[in-house]
Design a protein around this motif. Structure first.
Motif, PDB file in Angstrom:
ATOM      1  N   PRO A 263       0.808  -1.225   0.000  1.00  0.00           N
ATOM      2  CA  PRO A 263       0.000   0.000   0.000  1.00  0.00           C
ATOM      3  C   PRO A 263       0.841   1.275   0.000  1.00  0.00           C
ATOM      4  O   PRO A 263       0.383   2.318  -0.462  1.00  0.00           O
ATOM      5  N   GLU A 264       2.070   1.188   0.492  1.00  0.00           N
ATOM      6  CA  GLU A 264       2.875   2.394   0.562  1.00  0.00           C
ATOM      7  C   GLU A 264       3.314   2.888  -0.823  1.00  0.00           C
ATOM      8  O   GLU A 264       3.702   4.062  -0.982  1.00  0.00           O
ATOM      9  N   SER A 265       3.236   2.036  -1.827  1.00  0.00           N
ATOM     10  CA  SER A 265       3.668   2.434  -3.179  1.00  0.00           C
ATOM     11  C   SER A 265       2.546   3.059  -3.998  1.00  0.00           C
ATOM     12  O   SER A 265       2.779   3.494  -5.130  1.00  0.00           O
ATOM     13  N   LEU A 266       1.337   3.102  -3.446  1.00  0.00           N
ATOM     14  CA  LEU A 266       0.206   3.634  -4.207  1.00  0.00           C
ATOM     15  C   LEU A 266       0.257   5.156  -4.269  1.00  0.00           C
ATOM     16  O   LEU A 266       0.674   5.827  -3.332  1.00  0.00           O
ATOM     17  N   ARG A 267      -0.210   5.679  -5.390  1.00  0.00           N
ATOM     18  CA  ARG A 267      -0.382   7.119  -5.564  1.00  0.00           C
ATOM     19  C   ARG A 267      -1.831   7.364  -6.000  1.00  0.00           C
ATOM     20  O   ARG A 267      -2.364   6.653  -6.827  1.00  0.00           O
ATOM     21  N   PHE A 268      -2.455   8.407  -5.430  1.00  0.00           N
ATOM     22  CA  PHE A 268      -3.869   8.683  -5.683  1.00  0.00           C
ATOM     23  C   PHE A 268      -4.016  10.009  -6.430  1.00  0.00           C
ATOM     24  O   PHE A 268      -3.249  10.954  -6.197  1.00  0.00           O
TER      25      PHE A 268
ATOM     26  N   THR B  87      -2.388   0.294  -9.668  1.00  0.00           N
ATOM     27  CA  THR B  87      -1.304  -0.620  -9.295  1.00  0.00           C
ATOM     28  C   THR B  87      -0.725  -1.239 -10.562  1.00  0.00           C
ATOM     29  O   THR B  87      -1.111  -0.886 -11.676  1.00  0.00           O
ATOM     30  N   GLU B  88       0.169  -2.194 -10.395  1.00  0.00           N
ATOM     31  CA  GLU B  88       0.764  -2.849 -11.562  1.00  0.00           C
ATOM     32  C   GLU B  88      -0.249  -3.696 -12.328  1.00  0.00           C
ATOM     33  O   GLU B  88      -0.125  -3.894 -13.534  1.00  0.00           O
ATOM     34  N   ARG B  89      -1.277  -4.163 -11.635  1.00  0.00           N
ATOM     35  CA  ARG B  89      -2.227  -5.090 -12.261  1.00  0.00           C
ATOM     36  C   ARG B  89      -3.588  -4.452 -12.532  1.00  0.00           C
ATOM     37  O   ARG B  89      -4.238  -4.775 -13.531  1.00  0.00           O
ATOM     38  N   LEU B  90      -4.053  -3.565 -11.638  1.00  0.00           N
ATOM     39  CA  LEU B  90      -5.409  -3.046 -11.753  1.00  0.00           C
ATOM     40  C   LEU B  90      -5.446  -1.532 -11.538  1.00  0.00           C
ATOM     41  O   LEU B  90      -4.532  -0.961 -10.932  1.00  0.00           O
ATOM     42  N   CYS B  91      -6.533  -0.961 -12.030  1.00  0.00           N
ATOM     43  CA  CYS B  91      -6.829   0.451 -11.788  1.00  0.00           C
ATOM     44  C   CYS B  91      -8.074   0.521 -10.910  1.00  0.00           C
ATOM     45  O   CYS B  91      -9.063  -0.186 -11.155  1.00  0.00           O
ATOM     46  N   TYR B  92      -8.040   1.336  -9.853  1.00  0.00           N
ATOM     47  CA  TYR B  92      -9.134   1.432  -8.893  1.00  0.00           C
ATOM     48  C   TYR B  92      -9.768   2.817  -8.975  1.00  0.00           C
ATOM     49  O   TYR B  92      -9.079   3.827  -9.154  1.00  0.00           O
ATOM     50  N   VAL B  93     -11.097   2.825  -8.810  1.00  0.00           N
ATOM     51  CA  VAL B  93     -11.861   4.080  -8.847  1.00  0.00           C
ATOM     52  C   VAL B  93     -12.849   4.084  -7.689  1.00  0.00           C
ATOM     53  O   VAL B  93     -13.533   3.083  -7.435  1.00  0.00           O
ATOM     54  N   GLY B  94     -12.935   5.207  -6.982  1.00  0.00           N
ATOM     55  CA  GLY B  94     -13.932   5.396  -5.928  1.00  0.00           C
ATOM     56  C   GLY B  94     -14.528   6.788  -6.036  1.00  0.00           C
ATOM     57  O   GLY B  94     -13.875   7.719  -6.523  1.00  0.00           O
ATOM     58  N   HIS B  95     -15.775   6.945  -5.611  1.00  0.00           N
ATOM     59  CA  HIS B  95     -16.424   8.259  -5.692  1.00  0.00           C
ATOM     60  C   HIS B  95     -17.366   8.425  -4.517  1.00  0.00           C
ATOM     61  O   HIS B  95     -17.802   7.446  -3.898  1.00  0.00           O
ATOM     62  N   ASN B  96     -17.684   9.671  -4.223  1.00  0.00           N
ATOM     63  CA  ASN B  96     -18.563   9.977  -3.086  1.00  0.00           C
ATOM     64  C   ASN B  96     -19.954  10.405  -3.528  1.00  0.00           C
ATOM     65  O   ASN B  96     -20.658  11.108  -2.809  1.00  0.00           O
TER      66      ASN B  96
ATOM     67  N   ASN C 153     -14.795   3.860  -1.208  1.00  0.00           N
ATOM     68  CA  ASN C 153     -14.738   2.430  -1.495  1.00  0.00           C
ATOM     69  C   ASN C 153     -14.138   2.250  -2.880  1.00  0.00           C
ATOM     70  O   ASN C 153     -14.759   2.552  -3.900  1.00  0.00           O
ATOM     71  N   MET C 154     -12.905   1.768  -2.945  1.00  0.00           N
ATOM     72  CA  MET C 154     -12.194   1.654  -4.213  1.00  0.00           C
ATOM     73  C   MET C 154     -12.576   0.354  -4.919  1.00  0.00           C
ATOM     74  O   MET C 154     -12.360  -0.740  -4.385  1.00  0.00           O
ATOM     75  N   GLN C 155     -13.135   0.506  -6.107  1.00  0.00           N
ATOM     76  CA  GLN C 155     -13.559  -0.643  -6.905  1.00  0.00           C
ATOM     77  C   GLN C 155     -12.595  -0.833  -8.067  1.00  0.00           C
ATOM     78  O   GLN C 155     -12.154   0.143  -8.697  1.00  0.00           O
ATOM     79  N   PRO C 156     -12.250  -2.076  -8.404  1.00  0.00           N
ATOM     80  CA  PRO C 156     -11.365  -2.292  -9.563  1.00  0.00           C
ATOM     81  C   PRO C 156     -12.088  -1.966 -10.857  1.00  0.00           C
ATOM     82  O   PRO C 156     -13.272  -2.280 -11.028  1.00  0.00           O
ATOM     83  N   LEU C 157     -11.409  -1.283 -11.761  1.00  0.00           N
ATOM     84  CA  LEU C 157     -11.970  -0.912 -13.058  1.00  0.00           C
ATOM     85  C   LEU C 157     -11.539  -1.949 -14.077  1.00  0.00           C
ATOM     86  O   LEU C 157     -10.353  -2.072 -14.410  1.00  0.00           O
ATOM     87  N   LEU C 158     -12.513  -2.745 -14.539  1.00  0.00           N
ATOM     88  CA  LEU C 158     -12.228  -3.847 -15.462  1.00  0.00           C
ATOM     89  C   LEU C 158     -12.752  -3.504 -16.841  1.00  0.00           C
ATOM     90  O   LEU C 158     -13.907  -3.089 -16.999  1.00  0.00           O
ATOM     91  N   SER C 159     -11.932  -3.657 -17.853  1.00  0.00           N
ATOM     92  CA  SER C 159     -12.357  -3.402 -19.230  1.00  0.00           C
ATOM     93  C   SER C 159     -11.519  -4.258 -20.160  1.00  0.00           C
ATOM     94  O   SER C 159     -10.289  -4.266 -20.076  1.00  0.00           O
ATOM     95  N   ASP C 160     -12.178  -4.981 -21.061  1.00  0.00           N
ATOM     96  CA  ASP C 160     -11.462  -5.834 -22.005  1.00  0.00           C
ATOM     97  C   ASP C 160     -10.925  -5.055 -23.194  1.00  0.00           C
ATOM     98  O   ASP C 160      -9.985  -5.489 -23.852  1.00  0.00           O
TER      99      ASP C 160
END
Length: 438
Positions: free
Chosen positions: A56-61, A84-93, A128-135
């Motif tokens: 978690p310390e390597s994350l940038r927001f 992150t290296e594998r996924l992109c996360y998105v959260g909103h209020n 609440n950070m949700q992974p953003l999945l897109s093919d």
């Protein structure tokens, strides 16, 4: 330095927060409430929906804020993005996926200086950070987007950032577009089947009959079993006794008009030509003179009212028009329509046909049940075929005459006569002409 996150129930008051903070810090420590870290920007507390992060310390927001700072609700909207290296996360209020705890609780972050015992307390917000999945996520490929229309681009923005109400409207519009295509195809197929089965000639006759029936719905009650012409369309069905009495004051000026007054009115064109001509032949008897003046005043008011389109004034015919007459005009001779967020009164084509029918009947009562339809046609700015259709729907006998009433002598005038027995209803002349052309 250390961080401390504290949830607070909605019902908890400021003193309760002070007690909770005091219990969690050392007895000698003091704290100070600072509010937001920046102006209208509380600290962000994040949780990842799909598990625990390894580093978690390597994350940038990155934070995106709404540009609509003037709107009291939209100016607090934020989108938090992390990769992150594998996924992109998105959260909103905001929106449907927002965490309910933000509305049920308040969150704070405390920064404690252990050396001085001073704690700084700031507002915080949970994401609440949700992974953003897109093919098919290709950020640099914008060719397909550029080919889209402006409407399609706006729809994409609504799907991504629109409110719940905007998204429902978009979904409804898409469903209606599909439904319209289905209905249009079905109607086209049904129309083709009807034409093949019934034929064009029979359909034209049905349309002509429907036109007569449509006009008939706006006519006053017709008493076909009457023994006298004046009882076929009773005067009380055109003007009630109360409305007739209300016309006494405004019609007094017409009843007392002299030849000079009539000439001045004709020069000013303050009344229609039918009324100006009939004013020259007012009866000498006071009661008959007053009756004709009232009928002429109301007929002139109906014709002027038929020239309006959208009624914007409370008293469209002026202050001299009695209140009961204004209410009759608005109630019986206008249609309600919704435009630009308000309800308006509209003199539609069907309402103008109704006004024309009442004008013809008033003219019949004034002229012993025979009137010049051409004069009324010119006053009401109608086509001849239209006023003849209405006259035939009223069961009048149509005949021709020459000149009269200030019009050219070589102009053929159409006279309408109400006599017994009533003629049978026929298809409008305009429909029959179109049938011959086809």
């Amino acid at each position: 330095m250390s961080l401390l996150a504290l949830p607070e129930a909605v019902a908890t008051r400021s003193l309760g927060v002070v007690s909770a903070l005091t219990a969690l810090v050392m007895a000698a420590a003091t704290w100070r409430y600072r509010g937001d870290l920046e102006a209208e920007r509380p600290a962000a507390l994040v949780r990842f929906a799909n598990g625990r992060l390894r580093s978690p310390e390597s994350l940038r927001f990155t934070v995106y804020r709404s540009r609509d700072t003037a709107h009291p609700r939209k100016r607090h909207r934020r989108i938090l993005v992390s990769e992150t290296e594998r996924l992109c996360y998105v959260g909103h209020n905001f929106g449907s996926g927002v965490m309910r705890c933000n509305s049920l609780c308040r969150y704070f972050v405390g920064v404690l200086d252990k050396d001085s015992g001073q704690m700084e307390v700031y507002n915080a917000e949970m994401f609440n950070m949700q992974p953003l999945l897109s093919d098919n996520l290709i950020p640099d490929d914008t060719k397909d987007y550029q080919k889209k229309s402006y409407r399609e681009k706006v729809d994409l923005c609504i799907e991504a950032f629109g409110t719940s109400k905007q998204k429902r409207a978009l979904s409804s519009r898409h469903m209606n577009a599909v439904g319209n295509d289905i209905v249009s195809t079905a109607v086209t197929k049904a129309a083709a089947n009807i034409i093949d089965a019934k034929g064009v000639t029979a359909l034209m006759q049905d349309v002509a009959q429907d036109d007569v029936q449509t006009i008939s719905t706006f006519l006053p009650p017709c008493h076909e079993d009457a023994d006298r012409p004046e009882h076929v369309y009773k005067f009380e069905d055109i003007l009630s006794p109360t409305e007739y009495e209300a016309l006494r004051v405004p019609a007094a000026a017409l009843a007392s008009a002299t030849a000079e007054d009539i000439a001045k009115k004709a020069e000013e064109r303050s009344h229609c030509s039918f009324v100006l001509e009939e004013l020259k032949f007012l009866p000498a008897d006071e009661k008959s003179r007053d009756h004709k003046a009232r009928c002429l005043w109301f007929l002139d008011t109906l014709i002027k009212f038929s020239h309006l389109k959208v009624i914007k004034k409370k008293h469209p015919m002026g202050p001299e028009c009695p209140h009961i007459i204004s209410r009759k005009l608005m109630k019986n001779f206008t249609s309600l329509t919704y435009n630009n967020g308000s309800v308006q009164n509209l003199v539609s084509a069907s309402m103008k046909a109704k006004i024309t029918a009442y004008v013809i009947l008033l003219a019949l009562h004034i002229n012993n049940f025979q009137t010049d339809l051409t004069v009324l046609q010119n006053d009401m700015k109608l086509q001849e075929s239209r006023i003849l259709d209405i006259a035939k729907a009223l069961r009048l006998k149509i005949s021709k005459a020459k000149g009269g009433l200030g019009l050219e002598n070589d102009q053929n005038h159409k006279l309408g006569t109400l006599s017994l027995p009533l003629p049978m209803q026929k298809a409008p002349a305009g429909q029959r002409k179109r049938k011959k052309i086809n």
